[in-house]
Design a protein around this motif. Structure first.
Motif, PDB file in Angstrom:
ATOM      1  N   GLU A 140       8.108   9.846 -85.222  1.00 59.16           N
ATOM      2  CA  GLU A 140       9.173  10.771 -84.826  1.00 59.16           C
ATOM      3  C   GLU A 140       8.699  12.222 -84.909  1.00 59.16           C
ATOM      4  N   HIS A 141       7.956  12.527 -85.966  1.00 56.70           N
ATOM      5  CA  HIS A 141       7.470  13.894 -86.117  1.00 56.70           C
ATOM      6  C   HIS A 141       6.411  14.220 -85.055  1.00 56.70           C
ATOM      7  N   VAL A 142       5.549  13.281 -84.765  1.00 62.09           N
ATOM      8  CA  VAL A 142       4.527  13.499 -83.742  1.00 62.09           C
ATOM      9  C   VAL A 142       5.205  13.799 -82.407  1.00 62.09           C
ATOM     10  N   GLU A 143       6.242  13.049 -82.058  1.00 65.00           N
ATOM     11  CA  GLU A 143       6.961  13.268 -80.802  1.00 65.00           C
ATOM     12  C   GLU A 143       7.673  14.628 -80.813  1.00 65.00           C
ATOM     13  N   ILE A 178      11.263  28.458 -89.285  1.00 58.89           N
ATOM     14  CA  ILE A 178      12.056  27.242 -89.449  1.00 58.89           C
ATOM     15  C   ILE A 178      11.983  26.870 -90.921  1.00 58.89           C
ATOM     16  N   VAL A 179      13.140  26.719 -91.518  1.00 56.12           N
ATOM     17  CA  VAL A 179      13.230  26.293 -92.912  1.00 56.12           C
ATOM     18  C   VAL A 179      13.836  24.900 -92.911  1.00 56.12           C
ATOM     19  N   SER A 180      13.230  23.996 -93.638  1.00 54.43           N
ATOM     20  CA  SER A 180      13.831  22.675 -93.805  1.00 54.43           C
ATOM     21  C   SER A 180      13.743  22.279 -95.275  1.00 54.43           C
ATOM     22  N   ASP A 181      14.813  21.646 -95.737  1.00 56.23           N
ATOM     23  CA  ASP A 181      14.887  21.174 -97.116  1.00 56.23           C
ATOM     24  C   ASP A 181      14.778  19.657 -97.134  1.00 56.23           C
ATOM     25  N   TRP A 182      14.108  19.163 -98.164  1.00 53.72           N
ATOM     26  CA  TRP A 182      13.825  17.736 -98.301  1.00 53.72           C
ATOM     27  C   TRP A 182      14.139  17.298 -99.720  1.00 53.72           C
ATOM     28  N   THR A 183      14.422  16.016 -99.902  1.00 49.80           N
ATOM     29  CA  THR A 183      14.727  15.508-101.236  1.00 49.80           C
ATOM     30  C   THR A 183      13.556  15.731-102.185  1.00 49.80           C
ATOM     31  N   ASP A 184      12.348  15.549-101.661  1.00 52.51           N
ATOM     32  CA  ASP A 184      11.147  15.742-102.469  1.00 52.51           C
ATOM     33  C   ASP A 184       9.936  15.817-101.541  1.00 52.51           C
ATOM     34  N   ALA A 205       7.306  13.876-101.397  1.00 51.76           N
ATOM     35  CA  ALA A 205       6.911  12.571-100.852  1.00 51.76           C
ATOM     36  C   ALA A 205       7.727  12.233 -99.603  1.00 51.76           C
ATOM     37  N   GLY A 206       9.023  12.521 -99.629  1.00 48.69           N
ATOM     38  CA  GLY A 206       9.866  12.265 -98.465  1.00 48.69           C
ATOM     39  C   GLY A 206       9.445  13.089 -97.265  1.00 48.69           C
ATOM     40  N   PHE A 207       9.110  14.357 -97.514  1.00 45.94           N
ATOM     41  CA  PHE A 207       8.641  15.211 -96.416  1.00 45.94           C
ATOM     42  C   PHE A 207       7.313  14.698 -95.860  1.00 45.94           C
ATOM     43  N   ARG A 208       6.374  14.365 -96.736  1.00 49.10           N
ATOM     44  CA  ARG A 208       5.049  13.925 -96.277  1.00 49.10           C
ATOM     45  C   ARG A 208       5.152  12.626 -95.479  1.00 49.10           C
ATOM     46  N   THR A 209       6.058  11.737 -95.866  1.00 47.62           N
ATOM     47  CA  THR A 209       6.271  10.505 -95.097  1.00 47.62           C
ATOM     48  C   THR A 209       6.751  10.852 -93.697  1.00 47.62           C
ATOM     49  N   PHE A 210       7.716  11.761 -93.601  1.00 48.33           N
ATOM     50  CA  PHE A 210       8.194  12.192 -92.284  1.00 48.33           C
ATOM     51  C   PHE A 210       7.076  12.866 -91.495  1.00 48.33           C
ATOM     52  N   VAL A 263      14.318  15.530 -86.991  1.00 44.96           N
ATOM     53  CA  VAL A 263      14.140  15.949 -88.383  1.00 44.96           C
ATOM     54  C   VAL A 263      15.361  15.567 -89.207  1.00 44.96           C
ATOM     55  N   THR A 264      16.531  15.991 -88.771  1.00 42.85           N
ATOM     56  CA  THR A 264      17.733  15.805 -89.594  1.00 42.85           C
ATOM     57  C   THR A 264      18.163  14.351 -89.705  1.00 42.85           C
ATOM     58  N   ALA A 265      17.686  13.473 -88.829  1.00 38.29           N
ATOM     59  CA  ALA A 265      18.021  12.051 -88.943  1.00 38.29           C
ATOM     60  C   ALA A 265      17.224  11.361 -90.047  1.00 38.29           C
TER      61      ALA A 265
END
Length: 111
Positions: free
Chosen positions: A76-79, A58-64, A66-71, A35-37
């Motif tokens: 990487e997220h599936v794994e 679990i709290v995670s912050d994202w730039t926006d 769209a960036g979160f949805r791409t991740f 996540v953090t990478a």
């Protein structure tokens, strides 16, 4: 009070199988760099509920968003999810946009 730069926050709630909490925490820490990478990620936190045994947030912050949805759609997220899935009974996700951020009056101290 300040209006923050665009920021998107994700809050996950996970209920972990009884007796597997310690292994879940260790695995979450080991795979957290998935996540953090990501360049859109701005940090994440793991919290254990004081009121509900076996429940984690679990709290995670994202730039926006769209960036979160791409991740979220990335390999990487599936794994990452595959490695955490055996510990989960269930989970839920809430997303939000940060509107304001209030700095502590005692700025400079660790909060």
């Amino acid at each position: 009070m300040s209006e923050p730069k665009e920021r998107f926050r994700v809050l996950l709630r996970m209920r972990i199988r009884p007796g597997m909490e310690s292994d879940f925490e260790k695995t979450w820490l080991r795979v957290g760099d998935a996540v953090t990478a990501d360049p859109a990620n701005r940090g994440q936190w793991l919290m254990a509920s004081q009121d509900e045994p076996g429940v984690y947030y679990i709290v995670s912050d994202w730039t926006d968003e769209a960036g979160f949805r791409t991740f979220e759609r990335s390999a990487e997220h599936v794994e990452h999810r595959k490695r955490l899935h055996p510990y989960r009974i269930d989970g839920s996700m809430v997303t939000s946009r940060i509107v304001y951020h209030l700095e502590p009056a005692h700025a400079g101290e660790d909060t």
